[in-house]
Design a protein around this motif. Structure first.
Motif, short mmCIF file in Angstrom:
data_model
loop_
_atom_site.label_atom_id
_atom_site.label_comp_id
_atom_site.label_asym_id
_atom_site.label_seq_id
_atom_site.Cartn_x
_atom_site.Cartn_y
_atom_site.Cartn_z
N ASN A 9 -8.42 7.07 60.67
CA ASN A 9 -7.24 7.64 61.33
C ASN A 9 -5.94 7.09 60.74
O ASN A 9 -4.86 7.35 61.26
CB ASN A 9 -7.25 7.32 62.83
CG ASN A 9 -8.01 8.38 63.61
OD1 ASN A 9 -8.13 9.51 63.16
ND2 ASN A 9 -8.53 8.01 64.76
N LYS A 14 -6.75 9.53 57.38
CA LYS A 14 -6.81 10.82 58.10
C LYS A 14 -6.86 11.99 57.11
O LYS A 14 -7.51 13.00 57.39
CB LYS A 14 -5.71 10.94 59.14
CG LYS A 14 -4.32 11.06 58.67
CD LYS A 14 -3.42 11.26 59.90
CE LYS A 14 -1.97 11.15 59.48
NZ LYS A 14 -1.21 10.10 60.11
N SER A 33 -8.53 3.09 67.38
CA SER A 33 -8.75 4.54 67.51
C SER A 33 -10.11 4.92 66.92
O SER A 33 -10.84 4.07 66.44
CB SER A 33 -7.64 5.28 66.76
OG SER A 33 -7.78 5.04 65.37
N GLY A 34 -10.42 6.21 66.99
CA GLY A 34 -11.64 6.71 66.34
C GLY A 34 -12.80 6.89 67.29
O GLY A 34 -12.70 6.70 68.49
#
Ligand SMILES: NC(=O)c1ccc[n+]([C@@H]2O[C@H](COP(=O)([O-])OP(=O)(O)OC[C@H]3O[C@@H](n4cnc5c(N)ncnc54)[C@H](OP(=O)(O)O)[C@@H]3O)[C@@H](O)[C@H]2O)c1
Length: 199
Positions: A9, A14, A33-34
């Motif tokens: 990300n 990304k 994240s992810g």
């Protein structure tokens, strides 16, 4: 292919994940994240991540920090930031990840221009980039049926505004070109290569 992208990300990650999704199943790992969380500067966290994700066909690491400062300001502990994160994080992705790769799988690591063309305040960052290059050339001599490459790029277009003052005169690399470097490693047959991507 089932592909795990650590840092999928991020600024580069990304764009790489978006391209891979056109043809593959992509699992994104990130610090916050992810699809799955990992701190890849910690080997036990990497093991936990692979325990959750299981076997994959390809592993990509597009993450890693190092401390930027004047050499005179950097303490020994400051050097260990880059050693633990960008260097050993990626070494451990290979060390642990090789056991979670399906036959014929590949691992793609990330470095940058600093390995060959350092700028001010990068004794630590340049050092760990160079270390990863040497590691990749050596590790493929001992791994059977697993490919390992590293994508080494100049400052990328999407990070140009943020970092341009640190890289005077560097021409930013179009995102498509850097993504192609990762695809070359993941979908191609090469191994032990430092895939240098310049504008
Ligand atoms: N930007 C450039 O121009 C450039 C050029 C050449 C090389 N590089 C190198 O390429 C790598 C990625 O650069 P970037 O600009 O895309 O960075 P970025 O935008 O800061 O993204 C980094 C990504 O890695 C994840 N991450 C960070 N630390 C992590 C950790 N300890 N464990 C697991 N995941 C972690 C982050 O996860 P979260 O999203 O969850 O925070 C994020 O998704 C860096 O090592 C950088 O030095 C960058």
């Amino acid at each position: 292919m089932k592909i795990l992208v650590i840092g999928g990300n991020g600024t580069i990650g990304k764009k790489v994940s978006q391209r891979l999704l056109e043809k593959h199943e992509v699992i994104i790992a990130g610090r916050n994240s992810g699809d799955v969380q990992v701190d890849f500067s910690d080997a036990s966290s990497i093991k936990k991540m692979f325990g959750k994700v299981g076997k994959v066909d390809s592993i990509v690491a597009i993450a890693g920090d190092a401390k930027w400062d004047k050499f005179n300001n950097l303490s020994e502990d400051d050097f260990y930031i880059g050693i633990k994160s960008k260097l050993m994080g990626q070494v451990n992705v290979v060390r642990i990840g090789k056991d979670y790769l399906n036959n014929g799988g590949s691992i793609t690591l990330s470095t940058g221009i600093l390995a060959d063309d350092p700028v001010d305040m990068t004794t630590s960052a340049a050092m760990v980039n160079g270390g990863i290059h040497s590691f990749v050339k050596a590790v493929v001599l001992e791994l059977n049926n697993i490919r390992v490459n590293v994508v080494c790029s100049d400052l990328v277009e999407d990070a140009y505004e943020k970092y341009k003052d640190y890289f005077p005169g560097n021409t930013p690399v179009p995102m498509r070109k850097i993504v192609d470097g990762y695809v070359k490693s993941i979908e191609g047959k090469i191994t032990g290569r430092i895939i240098r991507i310049m504008a």
